[in-house]
Write an enzyme that holds these catalytic residues in place. Sequence first.
Site, short mmCIF file in Angstrom:
data_model
loop_
_atom_site.label_atom_id
_atom_site.label_comp_id
_atom_site.label_asym_id
_atom_site.label_seq_id
_atom_site.Cartn_x
_atom_site.Cartn_y
_atom_site.Cartn_z
CB SER A 157 -39.98 -69.11 52.21
OG SER A 157 -40.64 -68.79 51.00
CE1 TYR A 170 -43.17 -66.10 55.05
CE2 TYR A 170 -42.53 -66.34 52.87
CZ TYR A 170 -42.77 -66.90 54.03
OH TYR A 170 -43.10 -68.22 54.10
#
Length: 273
Positions: A157, A170
């Site tokens: 990501s 995350y």
Amino acid sequence: MVAPQSELFGLDDQVAVVTGASGVLGGAIARGLAAAGARVGLLARRRERLEELAWSLGESAIVLEADVLDAGQLERARATVLDRWGRVDALVNAAGGNIAAATVGERSFFELPVSALDEVVRLNFYGTVVPSQVFGAVMAFDGDEAIRPRSIVNISSLAAHRALTRVVGYGAAKAAVENLTRWLAVELAPHRIRVNAVAPGFFVGEQNRALVLDESGALTARGERIVAATPAGRFGEPHEVAGTVIWLCSAAASFVTGVVIPVDGGFDAFGGV
């Protein structure tokens, strides 16, 4: 001699496994691989969604109901693939995500429970490690099959290398995935397995829809900030991640390993001014 384009970018006769195939990006990746000629094992915990996707793909897909953190379930899924198609050529680790308890917003960083951060790390990092161990073990170099492309593609990501508000756990977990990608690329090179990652930018999915779009479908304040910081001026489309994964699994990327490819509309390149 340059190979024909169909041989460079096609995946005919390849067998791929996609974890997280019940999600928006995982499903798009599975469809893209199948369209490029691969036979695809669809792996996730939500069997109903997998069956819907498998039905749409026909005989080129099978359902593999399993938890990416459960080695025993993954080994049974691997046995299913081997019984059906005899080998595994590509693994796409698309399982992952975030949980509200590991997010800053309703609570401060100082109030974040370590147990929530641990859950996010387990899902994203260990959820990449364990499938790579189980399926990678049958992808190792074996005699004359060295000429066939073999690859592992991890899904990272842009949060791994840009400090995004809210998603502390995350972002840290995806940074670990990127480091693992480089480490595995070196470790598995003697086995003729390439390991790369794709770092998607902002795509609308189940987990972030309410954060970036309101009930009418218009951009929220956070959605507006995201689009303003993306030179392409929009959110990404799932097939745009799939196209990069197809390339990384194909012979066209035969000398590409240990890299992270951003698919983010220029978000990571833009300084904001």
